[in-house]
Design an enzyme around this catalytic site. Structure first.
Site, PDB file in Angstrom:
ATOM      1  N   ASP A 199      11.794 -48.460  -2.996  1.00 43.55           N
ATOM      2  CA  ASP A 199      12.059 -47.787  -4.275  1.00 43.55           C
ATOM      3  C   ASP A 199      11.596 -48.645  -5.446  1.00 43.55           C
ATOM      4  OD1 ASP A 199      12.932 -45.682  -5.814  1.00 43.55           O
ATOM      5  OD2 ASP A 199      15.008 -46.397  -5.925  1.00 43.55           O
ATOM      6  N   LEU A 248       4.400 -54.789  17.359  1.00 44.35           N
ATOM      7  CA  LEU A 248       5.367 -54.315  16.353  1.00 44.35           C
ATOM      8  C   LEU A 248       5.429 -52.781  16.328  1.00 44.35           C
ATOM      9  CD1 LEU A 248       7.079 -55.036  13.710  1.00 44.35           C
ATOM     10  CD2 LEU A 248       4.934 -54.699  12.464  1.00 44.35           C
ATOM     11  N   HIS A 296       2.655 -46.007  -7.076  1.00 43.25           N
ATOM     12  CA  HIS A 296       2.605 -45.622  -5.658  1.00 43.25           C
ATOM     13  C   HIS A 296       1.435 -46.309  -4.951  1.00 43.25           C
ATOM     14  CE1 HIS A 296       5.878 -42.963  -6.223  1.00 43.25           C
ATOM     15  NE2 HIS A 296       5.227 -42.083  -6.962  1.00 43.25           N
ATOM     16  N   ARG A 324      22.374 -47.162  -3.305  1.00 41.31           N
ATOM     17  CA  ARG A 324      22.715 -45.985  -2.491  1.00 41.31           C
ATOM     18  C   ARG A 324      21.694 -45.852  -1.365  1.00 41.31           C
ATOM     19  NH1 ARG A 324      21.544 -43.579  -7.547  1.00 41.31           N
ATOM     20  NH2 ARG A 324      19.333 -43.105  -7.738  1.00 41.31           N
TER      21      ARG A 324
HETATM   22  C1  IPE Z   1      14.440 -42.842  -1.948  1.00 44.60           C
HETATM   23  O1  IPE Z   1      13.999 -43.075  -3.246  1.00 44.60           O
HETATM   24  C2  IPE Z   1      13.354 -42.191  -1.140  1.00 44.60           C
HETATM   25  C3  IPE Z   1      12.238 -43.066  -0.783  1.00 44.60           C
HETATM   26  C4  IPE Z   1      12.127 -44.342  -1.059  1.00 44.60           C
HETATM   27  C5  IPE Z   1      11.174 -42.417  -0.057  1.00 44.60           C
HETATM   28  P1  IPE Z   1      14.256 -42.016  -4.403  1.00 44.60           P
HETATM   29  O2  IPE Z   1      13.778 -42.648  -5.655  1.00 44.60           O
HETATM   30  O3  IPE Z   1      13.680 -40.702  -4.047  1.00 44.60           O
HETATM   31  O4  IPE Z   1      15.835 -41.883  -4.380  1.00 44.60           O
HETATM   32  P2  IPE Z   1      16.860 -41.429  -5.507  1.00 44.60           P
HETATM   33  O5  IPE Z   1      16.346 -40.132  -6.071  1.00 44.60           O
HETATM   34  O6  IPE Z   1      16.882 -42.509  -6.530  1.00 44.60           O
HETATM   35  O7  IPE Z   1      18.155 -41.303  -4.793  1.00 44.60           O
HETATM   36  C1  IPE Z   2       9.785 -44.888  -4.434  1.00 44.82           C
HETATM   37  O1  IPE Z   2       9.519 -45.151  -5.760  1.00 44.82           O
HETATM   38  C2  IPE Z   2       8.680 -44.140  -3.770  1.00 44.82           C
HETATM   39  C3  IPE Z   2       9.034 -42.781  -3.356  1.00 44.82           C
HETATM   40  C4  IPE Z   2      10.178 -42.211  -3.485  1.00 44.82           C
HETATM   41  C5  IPE Z   2       7.983 -42.024  -2.738  1.00 44.82           C
HETATM   42  P1  IPE Z   2       9.946 -44.151  -6.893  1.00 44.82           P
HETATM   43  O2  IPE Z   2       8.815 -43.218  -7.162  1.00 44.82           O
HETATM   44  O3  IPE Z   2      11.236 -43.490  -6.575  1.00 44.82           O
HETATM   45  O4  IPE Z   2      10.105 -45.139  -8.101  1.00 44.82           O
HETATM   46  P2  IPE Z   2      11.208 -45.085  -9.238  1.00 44.82           P
HETATM   47  O5  IPE Z   2      12.543 -45.091  -8.573  1.00 44.82           O
HETATM   48  O6  IPE Z   2      10.957 -43.819 -10.013  1.00 44.82           O
HETATM   49  O7  IPE Z   2      10.963 -46.316 -10.032  1.00 44.82           O
HETATM   50 MG    MG Z   3      13.176 -43.976  -6.976  1.00 44.08          MG
END
Ligand code: IPE
Ligand code: IPE
Ligand code: MG
Length: 231
Positions: free
Chosen positions: A11, A121, A28, A178
């Protein structure tokens, strides 16, 4: 003792880009680099199983162009997978693949089949993964076999993650505390570690710090003896 299985909630990609006044997509892209780096680092350290949460069943709630870009990242990752085949990594995609774009799901299935016999792995990648969906499909599969009463082992056998032991350590980057529908059953006794480091910045140093934190934890599984103690 180093963890046998580490699971990552990758995340913070969006915030990494936003802090640099760049489009979220760039985060990303750099997140994919961190994923590849972390695979290499985990293999080097001697971790046997790694799981990455790449796209959740809730991530469909994002704007279509971001979702499309994430699938493009998967496509690019598939193209690079040959380097992993040389290393005899086994790749397993977990989640409901049938809802993904056809070429993505077909390639995911092909890669799983091609790397099935590999003994290096094992890399699990959550694509359209959500624990509630996983448990629901597991129950439905058991019901379709005419089973009316289930054992814990039968449920575990229907989980997407059945090729791997349950994770010892779950690391979430990005500062949120979370699980966001990730490995809810499998994490029942995992050590949970939340770091403020944003996923694109995750590197060998931060990985080693996480493993040191894991090694300092005592794991008693309801008993009195620390199963994590150095022997
Ligand atoms: C969790 O991240 C999902 C992935 C890392 C693929 P999100 O950014 O989607 O989660 P929330 O919305 O903060 O719970
Ligand atoms: C996690 O990074 C990647 C995916 C959920 C695919 P986010 O895109 O949720 O990044 P933030 O949380 O908005 O910074
Ligand atoms: Mg996120």
């Amino acid at each position: 003792m180093i963890p046998e299985h580490i699971a990552f909630i990758m995340d913070g990609n969006g915030r990494w880009a936003e802090r640099r006044h760049l489009p979220r997509k760039y985060g990303h892209k750099m997140g994919t680099e961190a994923l590849k780096r972390t695979i290499r680092n985990c293999a080097e350290i001697g971790v046997k199983f790694v799981t990455f949460y790449a796209f959740s069943t809730e991530n469909w709630n994002r704007p279509k162009d971001e979702v499309d870009y994430l699938f493009d990242m998967f496509r690019r990752f598939f193209d690079e997978i040959d380097q992993y085949r040389d290393k005899s990594y086994r790749i397993v995609f977990i989640g409901n693949l049938s809802e993904l774009p056809t070429d993505v799901s077909e390639n995911a299935l092909r890669i799983m089949k091609e790397t099935e016999g590999n003994t290096g792995l094992t890399i699990l990648i959550g694509m359209n993964y959500g624990s509630w969906e996983e448990i629901t499909q597991a129950v439905n599969r058991l019901l379709s076999k005419g089973i009316t009463s289930v054992t814990k082992e039968q449920i575990a056998e229907e989980l997407y993650t059945k090729v791997a032991p349950f994770p010892d350590l779950v690391i979430r980057t990005g500062g949120e505390v979370r699980l966001s529908n990730f490995l809810l059953l499998q994490s029942a006794y995992a050590e949970l570690l939340f770091t403020k480091v944003l996923w694109p910045d995750f590197n060998k140093k931060t990985l080693i710090k996480c493993i040191e934190e894991f090694e300092s934890r005592s794991r008693k599984f309801g008993g009195l003896e620390d199963k994590n103690a150095k022997t």
